[in-house]
Design an enzyme around this catalytic site. Sequence first.
Site, PDB file in Angstrom:
ATOM      1  N   ARG A   1      12.732  -0.268  -3.581  1.00 32.69           N
ATOM      2  CA  ARG A   1      11.972  -0.570  -4.791  1.00 32.69           C
ATOM      3  C   ARG A   1      12.614   0.083  -6.014  1.00 32.69           C
ATOM      4  NH1 ARG A   1       5.954   1.380  -6.714  1.00 32.69           N
ATOM      5  NH2 ARG A   1       5.193  -0.623  -7.473  1.00 32.69           N
TER       6      ARG A   1
ATOM      7  N   TYR B   1       2.950  11.560 -12.463  1.00 31.53           N
ATOM      8  CA  TYR B   1       1.538  11.813 -12.185  1.00 31.53           C
ATOM      9  C   TYR B   1       1.433  12.642 -10.912  1.00 31.53           C
ATOM     10  CZ  TYR B   1       2.076   7.944  -8.830  1.00 31.53           C
ATOM     11  OH  TYR B   1       2.497   7.139  -7.802  1.00 31.53           O
TER      12      TYR B   1
ATOM     13  N   CYS C   1       0.859  -1.179   0.000  1.00 30.83           N
ATOM     14  CA  CYS C   1       0.000   0.000   0.000  1.00 30.83           C
ATOM     15  C   CYS C   1       0.899   1.233   0.000  1.00 30.83           C
ATOM     16  CB  CYS C   1      -0.957  -0.002   1.188  1.00 30.83           C
ATOM     17  SG  CYS C   1      -0.157  -0.268   2.788  1.00 30.83           S
TER      18      CYS C   1
ATOM     19  N   ASP D   1      -2.833  -2.390  -2.561  1.00 29.26           N
ATOM     20  CA  ASP D   1      -2.325  -1.342  -3.453  1.00 29.26           C
ATOM     21  C   ASP D   1      -3.056  -0.015  -3.236  1.00 29.26           C
ATOM     22  OD1 ASP D   1      -0.487  -0.369  -5.381  1.00 29.26           O
ATOM     23  OD2 ASP D   1      -1.978  -0.532  -6.954  1.00 29.26           O
TER      24      ASP D   1
END
Length: 297
Positions: free
Chosen positions: A125, A50, A33, A252
Amino acid sequence: MSQFTPDADWLHWHLSPSKPAFKVPEGAVDAHCHVFGPAAQFPFAPERKYTPCDASKHQLWALRDHLGFSRNVIVQATCHGADNRAMVDALASSQGLARGVATVKATISDDELHALHNAGVRGVRFNFVKRLVDALPFDELNTIATRIKKLGWHIVIYFESQDLPDLYDFFTALPTTVVVDHMGRPDVTKPVDGPEFALFLKLLEENEHFWSKVSCPERLSVAGPNNHYADVIPFAKMVVERFPERVLWGTDWPHPNLKSHMPDDGALVDMIPKIAPTAELQRKLLIDNPMRLYWAD
């Protein structure tokens, strides 16, 4: 007031998710998440692809409790770049019930890595989805991998299935535990026993340090929510049943960058018994595996 306005086509996260019919076992972990901002406190990165709406730690904790989960693994969102402050702030307020996956640059100092570790970060990540990054992070990943191995951290990689043949040898040479986001985004219009997904299964079969998240049916499905993402189930179920000790699941939330629809998080939870049909598999997926990976100490 924040200076950041969400993209015109940005879909806000679900304000009233259903209560799942499936009751997750006590101690369950939402192992994927995010938090976004709040942007007035934690600005988004200039290089972001974004601009989302805010999705705060308090809203994440409320969702956790509503869905019946006990813990979270918060993955650094690409809209924040390598500025991990929003994620670290959430970890600090979690009372030990959250761990983190950071984004870092090769220039990060050892002191900064140790500070992240003390905050609860246990992985880094790297994004190999070409539409989300300006350049694929081969050099940075190689540099960081040897350094984080000393901390017992793992690497999370995000890529799309069509790119795996070109990335396979590079990934399998990595020296740490590696977690693949969302099963490497398989094309679920192709056969589950076809050659493309077979390469992903080979990755897990031949490399025991590789794990997979069996998450994000809303990103992978062509059938869509009205058909309960049924086309994703055979893929996720196969991974869970073949590699029960190396799978993770997450919501997510708040579902960044979705364009077609915003999923009901309660409905996503109700998919769990379809991909992990026994209590033993559910416990491994939701408790044993994430606890071993993120709370071993």
